[in-house]
Design a protein around this motif. Structure first.
Motif, PDB file in Angstrom:
ATOM      1  N   GLU A  75      45.087  56.054  47.761  1.00  0.00           N
ATOM      2  CA  GLU A  75      44.415  54.648  48.228  1.00  0.00           C
ATOM      3  C   GLU A  75      43.528  54.230  47.082  1.00  0.00           C
ATOM      4  N   ALA A  76      42.819  55.253  46.571  1.00  0.00           N
ATOM      5  CA  ALA A  76      42.011  54.789  45.590  1.00  0.00           C
ATOM      6  C   ALA A  76      42.582  54.320  44.421  1.00  0.00           C
ATOM      7  N   ALA A  77      43.640  54.762  43.968  1.00  0.00           N
ATOM      8  CA  ALA A  77      44.353  54.206  42.657  1.00  0.00           C
ATOM      9  C   ALA A  77      44.818  52.794  43.105  1.00  0.00           C
ATOM     10  N   LYS A  78      45.367  52.703  44.466  1.00  0.00           N
ATOM     11  CA  LYS A  78      45.701  51.098  44.546  1.00  0.00           C
ATOM     12  C   LYS A  78      44.471  50.197  44.616  1.00  0.00           C
ATOM     13  N   ALA A  79      43.178  50.626  45.177  1.00  0.00           N
ATOM     14  CA  ALA A  79      42.231  49.774  45.119  1.00  0.00           C
ATOM     15  C   ALA A  79      41.606  49.539  43.647  1.00  0.00           C
ATOM     16  N   LYS A  80      41.975  50.519  42.757  1.00  0.00           N
ATOM     17  CA  LYS A  80      41.529  50.433  41.328  1.00  0.00           C
ATOM     18  C   LYS A  80      42.537  49.405  40.862  1.00  0.00           C
ATOM     19  N   ALA A  81      43.652  49.495  40.961  1.00  0.00           N
ATOM     20  CA  ALA A  81      44.480  48.339  40.392  1.00  0.00           C
ATOM     21  C   ALA A  81      44.440  46.943  41.244  1.00  0.00           C
ATOM     22  N   ARG A  82      43.981  47.028  42.402  1.00  0.00           N
ATOM     23  CA  ARG A  82      43.698  45.689  43.005  1.00  0.00           C
ATOM     24  C   ARG A  82      42.571  45.172  42.161  1.00  0.00           C
ATOM     25  N   ALA A  83      41.448  45.687  41.864  1.00  0.00           N
ATOM     26  CA  ALA A  83      40.188  45.257  41.334  1.00  0.00           C
ATOM     27  C   ALA A  83      40.666  44.926  39.688  1.00  0.00           C
ATOM     28  N   ALA A  84      41.241  45.735  39.206  1.00  0.00           N
ATOM     29  CA  ALA A  84      41.803  45.382  37.635  1.00  0.00           C
ATOM     30  C   ALA A  84      42.498  43.891  37.801  1.00  0.00           C
ATOM     31  N   GLU A  85      43.368  43.692  38.695  1.00  0.00           N
ATOM     32  CA  GLU A  85      43.985  42.570  38.554  1.00  0.00           C
ATOM     33  C   GLU A  85      43.254  41.332  39.088  1.00  0.00           C
ATOM     34  N   PHE A  87      39.593  41.076  38.797  1.00  0.00           N
ATOM     35  CA  PHE A  87      38.610  41.164  37.693  1.00  0.00           C
ATOM     36  C   PHE A  87      39.153  41.014  36.411  1.00  0.00           C
ATOM     37  N   GLY A  88      40.368  41.212  36.123  1.00  0.00           N
ATOM     38  CA  GLY A  88      40.912  41.002  34.837  1.00  0.00           C
ATOM     39  C   GLY A  88      40.418  42.265  33.912  1.00  0.00           C
ATOM     40  N   THR A  89      40.355  43.460  34.548  1.00  0.00           N
ATOM     41  CA  THR A  89      39.948  44.596  33.673  1.00  0.00           C
ATOM     42  C   THR A  89      41.022  45.524  33.483  1.00  0.00           C
TER      43      THR A  89
END
Length: 91
Positions: A75-85, A87-89
């Motif tokens: 779940e943490a990895a999914k959240a990190k991927a969503r944030a990257a998409e 915020f463009g990081t």
């Protein structure tokens, strides 16, 4: 609501009391509009956090589901991927 409040139900390992209290604190902060209440309001603020934490724990203890528990790391990895998409990081 508060973006920093995370889903606590049906996780493996289960949510800790510290996580429940942190979510309760964020909720009360959002409702009161104050991260640091005045001395005059501190007692009421603390009582509200304790009441919300107790209600949250009671809710989580009584909820039932047939779904398999979700893995925190996944779940943490999914959240990190969503944030990257979002915020463009880079993840």
């Amino acid at each position: 609501m508060c973006r920093s409040i995370r889903t606590l139900f049906n996780l493996e390992p289960p949510a800790t009391s510290e996580e429940v209290n942190a979510a309760a604190l964020q909720y009360v902060r959002k409702l009161s509009g104050s991260t640091h209440p005045s001395q005059a309001n501190q007692e009421a603020f603390d009582r509200a956090v304790a009441a919300v934490a107790a209600a949250t724990q009671e809710l989580m203890d009584t909820l039932v589901t047939s779904a398999a528990p979700r893995d925190r790391e996944v779940e943490a990895a999914k959240a990190k991927a969503r944030a990257a998409e979002r915020f463009g990081t880079k993840p």
